[in-house]
Design an enzyme around this catalytic site. Structure first.
Site, PDB file in Angstrom:
ATOM      1  N   ASN A   1       0.835  -1.206   0.000  1.00  0.00           N
ATOM      2  CA  ASN A   1       0.000   0.000   0.000  1.00  0.00           C
ATOM      3  C   ASN A   1       0.873   1.260   0.000  1.00  0.00           C
ATOM      4  O   ASN A   1       0.669   2.193   0.790  1.00  0.00           O
ATOM      5  CB  ASN A   1      -0.939  -0.004   1.206  1.00  0.00           C
ATOM      6  CG  ASN A   1      -2.173   0.874   0.987  1.00  0.00           C
ATOM      7  OD1 ASN A   1      -2.379   1.424  -0.094  1.00  0.00           O
ATOM      8  ND2 ASN A   1      -2.986   1.016   2.014  1.00  0.00           N
TER       9      ASN A   1
ATOM     10  N   HIS B   1      -9.604   4.215   8.450  1.00  0.00           N
ATOM     11  CA  HIS B   1     -10.014   2.866   8.081  1.00  0.00           C
ATOM     12  C   HIS B   1     -11.415   2.534   8.581  1.00  0.00           C
ATOM     13  O   HIS B   1     -12.140   1.758   7.945  1.00  0.00           O
ATOM     14  CB  HIS B   1      -9.026   1.831   8.628  1.00  0.00           C
ATOM     15  CG  HIS B   1      -7.866   1.578   7.716  1.00  0.00           C
ATOM     16  ND1 HIS B   1      -6.694   2.309   7.779  1.00  0.00           N
ATOM     17  CD2 HIS B   1      -7.690   0.686   6.713  1.00  0.00           C
ATOM     18  CE1 HIS B   1      -5.857   1.869   6.861  1.00  0.00           C
ATOM     19  NE2 HIS B   1      -6.427   0.883   6.202  1.00  0.00           N
TER      20      HIS B   1
END
Length: 384
Positions: A235, A271
Site C-alpha cells: 500500500n 479505516h
C-alpha cells in the site's frame, strides 16, 4: 470551497474535518461486523484525494523555498476547474481501491505530458500487462487457497481444539493468503494507471519508468524478513500520502514519535470505527519500535554482526521469516475480524503470544545491549 476560502489554513481544516466527518458518518450508519463492499470503500479513497487537494492548493500559495521537493511537484498554482476535480476524483484507474495520486499529476496526464513518446500516447502496453499478470497471479493464489484459510475458522471450536503450534501456523498461512486479496487489486489497478500513462515516472538510464502509481513492491514484499520491509512494500501510495500530508506536516511539534503516533491514529480512524483497527495499528507501532531496536543491536554488536553475515544466515533468514509472518498475521487478526469479541477470542486462543513476545523483547533489549555491545559503541550511541 477553494475559491471561497482561498489558500488558508481554514480551507485545509474545513476540508479535513468535512471529509472525515462525512466518511465516519458513512461508516457509522452502514458498517457491520463483516467485510463490507459498499460506497464507503471507494469513498475512503476519495477522502484522501480531496484532503490532499486542499493541502496542495494551500502549498501553491507559498514561496518555493518554503516547500520540499515533493510539495513543489504537487503544489497547485491556480484554482482547478470543476471538471478537473471531477476527473481527478473519479479517474477510472484509481477511484475504487487507489492508488493515490495528485491533481497536478492528473493535469499532466490530461495535457499529454506523461508519456515516453512526446506528442504521442505512451508506449506502456507491455509494462501494464506485466503488472496485470502479477495481479492475476495473486488473484489466482487467493481464489485457490482462501477457501482453506477462512477468517471464521479461527472462531470455531475446532480451531480451539487444535494444538498451539497448529493455531499459530494457521494464522501465519492465513495472513499470507488473505493479503493477496489486496495485492491483486492494487496490481491490476496499477496496470490500468500505467496503460493510461499516469504511471509514467520519467526516464532513468535511458529507459522509461512506470512506477509512479506503484502500490506494491512485489519482490520486496515476498522476500523481506522484516516488518518494516513489508510496510515499505505494501500500500505504498497511501503510506506516501500519509507521510507527506500528515507526518511531515507535524514537524513543527518537534517530536518524531508523537508525529508517528498521530499519523497512525489518523490512518486508524480513516479505516473505520471498529476496535480491531485500533489494535492493529497500535500493534504495528509497537512491533516497529522493537524491530528498530533489534536492528540497532545487531548493527552495534560485533558478535551479532558477524553471525548475521556468516554461513548461518540462511537459517536465521528462515527463522526471521517465520517470526515475521506469524506476527504479521497476529497483528492482522483484529484488522480483519473488526469486533472486540472476535479478535480477542483469537488472541486468547494463542495466549496473546504476540504481545508477550514483543513486550519481553522490548524489556530485555537494554540488557542485551549491555552484554553484546562494547562500551565504546554504547557511548557513541548516547552521543548521537
Amino acid at each position: 470551497m477553494l475559491r471561497l476560502m482561498g489558500r488558508t489554513i481554514t480551507t485545509v481544516l474545513s476540508s479535513l474535518i468535512f471529509q472525515m466527518v462525512y466518511l465516519l458518518a458513512g461508516y457509522y450508519y452502514t458498517a457491520t461486523d463483516e467485510y463490507d463492499i459498499k460506497w464507503t470503500m471507494p469513498h475512503c479513497v476519495l477522502t484522501l484525494k480531496l484532503i490532499g487537494l486542499s493541502f496542495d492548493f494551500y502549498d501553491g500559495g507559498k514561496e518555493p523555498s518554503q516547500l520540499s521537493e515533493e510539495q513543489k511537484k504537487a503544489a497547485l498554482t491556480s484554482v482547478p476547474s470543476l471538471i478537473e476535480v471531477l476527473g481527478f476524483s473519479y479517474f477510472y484507474g484509481g477511484f475504487l481501491v487507489g492508488p493515490q495520486f495528485t491533481l497536478r499529476n492528473y493535469q499532466r496526464l490530461v495535457a499529454g505530458e506523461l508519456t515516453d513518446c512526446p506528442g504521442q500516447p505512451p508506449n506502456s502496453v507491455v509494462p501494464a500487462l506485466q503488472r496485470f499478470s502479477l495481479g492475476f497471479l495473486s488473484l489466482a493464489i487467493y481464489a485457490i487457497f482462501s477457501p482453506y484459510y477462512q477468517d471464521g475458522y479461527m472462531l470455531t471450536d475446532e480451531y480451539d481444539a487444535q494444538p498451539f503450534w497448529y493455531r499459530c501456523v494457521f494464522i501465519l498461512l492465513w495472513a499470507k493468503i488473505v493479503l493477496y486479496k489486496y495485492v491483486c487489486c492494487w496490481l491490476i489497478a496499477e496496470g490500468v494507471c500505467i496503460l493510461s500513462g499516469l504511471g509514467y515516472n520519467g526516464i532513468v538510464d535511458g529507459k522509461p519508468k512506470w512506477d509512479a502509481c506503484a502500490n506494491m513492491k512485489v519482490w520486496l514484499y515476498e522476500t523481506t524478513p522484516l516488518f518494516g520491509g513489508t510496510i515499505a512494500s505494501f500500500n505504498i501510495n497511501t503510506n506516501t500520502w500519509a507521510a507527506r500530508q500528515i507526518f511531515k506536516r507535524l514537524k513543527f511539534m518537534g517530536n518524531k514519535t508523537l508525529s508517528q503516533v498521530l499519523t497512525l491514529l489518523f490512518l486508524t480512524i480513516w479505516h473505520g470505527l471498529h476496535s480491531g483497527y485500533i489494535m492493529c495499528f497500535s500493534m504495528e507501532f509497537f512491533i516497529m519500535t522493537v524491530e528498530r531496536q533489534a536492528q540497532a543491536l545487531v548493527r552495534d554488536s560485533p558478535l551479532l554482526t558477524k553471525l548475521a553475515n556468516s554461513m548461518l544466515y540462511p537459517l536465521f533468514y528462515v527463522v526471521q521469516q517465520f517470526i515475521h509472518w506469524l506476527f504479521m498475521g497476529y497483528a492482522l487478526v483484529p484488522f480483519c475480524l473488526f469486533a472486540y469479541d472476535k479478535w480477542f477470542k483469537v488472541y486468547s486462543s494463542v495466549y496473546v503470544c504476540g504481545h508477550v513476545f514483543f513486550l519481553v523483547a522490548f524489556l530485555i533489549m537494554p540488557y542485551l545491549r549491555k552484554v553484546l555491545v562494547p562500551k565504546k559503541e554504547r557511548g557513541q550511541k548516547k552521543e548521537d
